[in-house]
Motif scaffolding. Structure first.
Motif, PDB file in Angstrom:
ATOM      1  N   ILE A 104       0.852  -1.187   0.000  1.00  0.00           N
ATOM      2  CA  ILE A 104       0.000   0.000   0.000  1.00  0.00           C
ATOM      3  C   ILE A 104       0.892   1.242   0.000  1.00  0.00           C
ATOM      4  CG2 ILE A 104      -1.853   1.224   1.187  1.00  0.00           C
ATOM      5  CD1 ILE A 104      -2.559  -1.676   0.255  1.00  0.00           C
ATOM      6  N   ARG A 105       0.635   2.127  -0.956  1.00  0.00           N
ATOM      7  CA  ARG A 105       1.406   3.369  -1.059  1.00  0.00           C
ATOM      8  C   ARG A 105       0.432   4.541  -1.107  1.00  0.00           C
ATOM      9  NH1 ARG A 105       6.144   1.687  -5.332  1.00  0.00           N
ATOM     10  NH2 ARG A 105       6.566  -0.338  -4.387  1.00  0.00           N
ATOM     11  N   ALA A 106       0.469   5.359  -0.077  1.00  0.00           N
ATOM     12  CA  ALA A 106      -0.396   6.538  -0.026  1.00  0.00           C
ATOM     13  C   ALA A 106       0.224   7.656  -0.844  1.00  0.00           C
ATOM     14  CB  ALA A 106      -0.587   6.980   1.416  1.00  0.00           C
ATOM     15  N   VAL A 107      -0.597   8.265  -1.699  1.00  0.00           N
ATOM     16  CA  VAL A 107      -0.142   9.354  -2.560  1.00  0.00           C
ATOM     17  C   VAL A 107      -1.157  10.486  -2.451  1.00  0.00           C
ATOM     18  CG1 VAL A 107       0.242  10.038  -4.968  1.00  0.00           C
ATOM     19  CG2 VAL A 107       1.057   7.822  -4.168  1.00  0.00           C
ATOM     20  N   MET A 108      -0.662  11.684  -2.408  1.00  0.00           N
ATOM     21  CA  MET A 108      -1.527  12.863  -2.383  1.00  0.00           C
ATOM     22  C   MET A 108      -1.919  13.212  -3.821  1.00  0.00           C
ATOM     23  SD  MET A 108      -1.670  13.319   0.828  1.00  0.00           S
ATOM     24  CE  MET A 108      -2.510  14.870   0.961  1.00  0.00           C
ATOM     25  N   ALA A 109      -3.157  13.660  -4.010  1.00  0.00           N
ATOM     26  CA  ALA A 109      -3.636  14.016  -5.344  1.00  0.00           C
ATOM     27  C   ALA A 109      -2.897  15.219  -5.913  1.00  0.00           C
ATOM     28  CB  ALA A 109      -5.134  14.297  -5.304  1.00  0.00           C
ATOM     29  N   GLU A 110      -2.276  16.015  -5.043  1.00  0.00           N
ATOM     30  CA  GLU A 110      -1.544  17.208  -5.491  1.00  0.00           C
ATOM     31  C   GLU A 110      -0.131  16.887  -5.979  1.00  0.00           C
ATOM     32  OE1 GLU A 110      -2.181  17.180  -1.814  1.00  0.00           O
ATOM     33  OE2 GLU A 110      -4.255  17.454  -2.360  1.00  0.00           O
ATOM     34  N   THR A 111       0.276  15.641  -5.908  1.00  0.00           N
ATOM     35  CA  THR A 111       1.626  15.248  -6.279  1.00  0.00           C
ATOM     36  C   THR A 111       1.946  15.685  -7.706  1.00  0.00           C
ATOM     37  OG1 THR A 111       1.521  13.364  -4.805  1.00  0.00           O
ATOM     38  CG2 THR A 111       3.167  13.263  -6.529  1.00  0.00           C
ATOM     39  N   ALA A 112       3.099  16.292  -7.876  1.00  0.00           N
ATOM     40  CA  ALA A 112       3.491  16.821  -9.186  1.00  0.00           C
ATOM     41  C   ALA A 112       3.742  15.717 -10.214  1.00  0.00           C
ATOM     42  CB  ALA A 112       4.737  17.688  -9.040  1.00  0.00           C
ATOM     43  N   ASP A 113       4.235  14.562  -9.791  1.00  0.00           N
ATOM     44  CA  ASP A 113       4.576  13.500 -10.740  1.00  0.00           C
ATOM     45  C   ASP A 113       3.479  12.435 -10.850  1.00  0.00           C
ATOM     46  OD1 ASP A 113       4.967  12.532  -8.206  1.00  0.00           O
ATOM     47  OD2 ASP A 113       6.855  11.537  -8.648  1.00  0.00           O
ATOM     48  N   LEU A 114       2.246  12.868 -10.755  1.00  0.00           N
ATOM     49  CA  LEU A 114       1.108  11.948 -10.804  1.00  0.00           C
ATOM     50  C   LEU A 114       1.025  11.186 -12.129  1.00  0.00           C
ATOM     51  CD1 LEU A 114      -1.015  11.267  -8.709  1.00  0.00           C
ATOM     52  CD2 LEU A 114      -2.535  12.889  -9.789  1.00  0.00           C
ATOM     53  N   ALA A 115       1.283  11.856 -13.239  1.00  0.00           N
ATOM     54  CA  ALA A 115       1.227  11.195 -14.550  1.00  0.00           C
ATOM     55  C   ALA A 115       2.296  10.103 -14.647  1.00  0.00           C
ATOM     56  CB  ALA A 115       1.401  12.214 -15.674  1.00  0.00           C
ATOM     57  N   GLN A 116       3.474  10.360 -14.089  1.00  0.00           N
ATOM     58  CA  GLN A 116       4.528   9.337 -14.096  1.00  0.00           C
ATOM     59  C   GLN A 116       4.126   8.142 -13.234  1.00  0.00           C
ATOM     60  OE1 GLN A 116       7.695  11.814 -12.668  1.00  0.00           O
ATOM     61  NE2 GLN A 116       8.581  12.052 -14.715  1.00  0.00           N
ATOM     62  N   LEU A 117       3.523   8.413 -12.098  1.00  0.00           N
ATOM     63  CA  LEU A 117       3.064   7.323 -11.234  1.00  0.00           C
ATOM     64  C   LEU A 117       1.990   6.493 -11.936  1.00  0.00           C
ATOM     65  CD1 LEU A 117       2.904   9.150  -7.780  1.00  0.00           C
ATOM     66  CD2 LEU A 117       4.506   7.346  -8.471  1.00  0.00           C
ATOM     67  N   ARG A 118       1.103   7.168 -12.675  1.00  0.00           N
ATOM     68  CA  ARG A 118       0.057   6.456 -13.413  1.00  0.00           C
ATOM     69  C   ARG A 118       0.661   5.500 -14.443  1.00  0.00           C
ATOM     70  NH1 ARG A 118      -2.400   9.773 -17.434  1.00  0.00           N
ATOM     71  NH2 ARG A 118      -1.034   8.606 -18.786  1.00  0.00           N
ATOM     72  N   GLU A 119       1.740   5.943 -15.083  1.00  0.00           N
ATOM     73  CA  GLU A 119       2.408   5.090 -16.059  1.00  0.00           C
ATOM     74  C   GLU A 119       3.114   3.915 -15.389  1.00  0.00           C
ATOM     75  OE1 GLU A 119       2.229   5.334 -19.393  1.00  0.00           O
ATOM     76  OE2 GLU A 119       0.838   6.996 -19.065  1.00  0.00           O
ATOM     77  N   GLN A 120       3.601   4.129 -14.195  1.00  0.00           N
ATOM     78  CA  GLN A 120       4.375   3.110 -13.489  1.00  0.00           C
ATOM     79  C   GLN A 120       3.496   2.083 -12.778  1.00  0.00           C
ATOM     80  OE1 GLN A 120       7.153   4.860 -10.761  1.00  0.00           O
ATOM     81  NE2 GLN A 120       8.127   2.922 -10.270  1.00  0.00           N
ATOM     82  N   TYR A 121       2.338   2.505 -12.253  1.00  0.00           N
ATOM     83  CA  TYR A 121       1.481   1.615 -11.459  1.00  0.00           C
ATOM     84  C   TYR A 121       0.093   1.515 -12.083  1.00  0.00           C
ATOM     85  CZ  TYR A 121       5.148   2.342  -8.041  1.00  0.00           C
ATOM     86  OH  TYR A 121       6.352   2.401  -7.417  1.00  0.00           O
ATOM     87  N   SER A 122      -0.430   0.293 -12.111  1.00  0.00           N
ATOM     88  CA  SER A 122      -1.729   0.079 -12.747  1.00  0.00           C
ATOM     89  C   SER A 122      -2.896  -0.015 -11.763  1.00  0.00           C
ATOM     90  CB  SER A 122      -1.687  -1.195 -13.593  1.00  0.00           C
ATOM     91  OG  SER A 122      -1.392  -2.316 -12.773  1.00  0.00           O
TER      92      SER A 122
END
Length: 188
Positions: A104-122
């Motif tokens: 489980i990895r908590a991420v804030m919606a304001e994170t600047a690298d959200l698009a990169q995280l989307r590409e990395q995690y499904s």
């Protein structure tokens, strides 16, 4: 998207997860039999037993699950998510596995690298609170995900007794209609 389409999509995803698990289990068993077959004649019985046990119980990599909407970070928040996954597992939802299967990895919606995280995690999830301001806060989180290139499909994580009618359905409908996002709701 209709409720039947959501259920169909979730069943397909669960079947795919089950097939992947069966394939992994078959590979693990075949590898264990192969090693056991070749090492038992070379090693003493004590060493062979330890070797076989190690091979039969390899530690599988944990499945990453990115969770947005958690009210803070830390072990307590991760425990809430794992508890909910554990409840689904005990209800017979095999895709949920055991809580320890998940990273489980908590991420804030304001994170600047959200698009990169989307590409990395499904696998993504939205933690939905059930307080009086939950709809506004959760919709704001979904909107931030949408604006920052986040995922378009999320699992709805929430307390076990939160009914589908009301908050969950309204949030799912708003996400679909206004943001073109799919929120998978598993409430009864």
């Amino acid at each position: 998207m209709s409720g039947q389409d959501q259920a169909s999509g979730l069943r397909k995803w669960a079947n795919l997860q089950r097939q992947q698990q069966q394939t992994e289990d078959a590979v693990d068993i075949a590898a264990a039999e192969h090693v056991s077959e070749h090492t038992s004649s070379l090693l003493s019985p004590t060493v062979a037993t330890v070797e076989e046990t190690t091979i039969l119980a390899p530690s599988r990599p944990k499945i990453p699950l990115i969770v947005v909407g958690l009210p803070g970070h830390g072990a307590a928040q991760v425990s809430k998510v794992k508890a909910r996954l554990g409840q689904w597992s005990t209800q017979g939802r095999s895709w949920a596995g055991t809580p320890d299967d998940w990273d489980i990895r908590a991420v804030m919606a304001e994170t600047a690298d959200l698009a990169q995280l989307r590409e990395q995690y499904s696998r993504w999830a939205l933690w939905i609170n059930s307080d009086a301001d939950a709809f506004a806060a959760m919709y704001r989180t979904l909107r931030q995900l949408h604006e920052r290139g986040g995922p378009r499909r999320l699992l709805a994580l929430h307390e076990p007794n939160l009914p589908r009618q009301g908050l969950l359905d309204n949030l799912r409908g708003a996400a679909e209609y206004y943001l073109n996002m799919e929120l998978l709701v598993l409430a009864r």
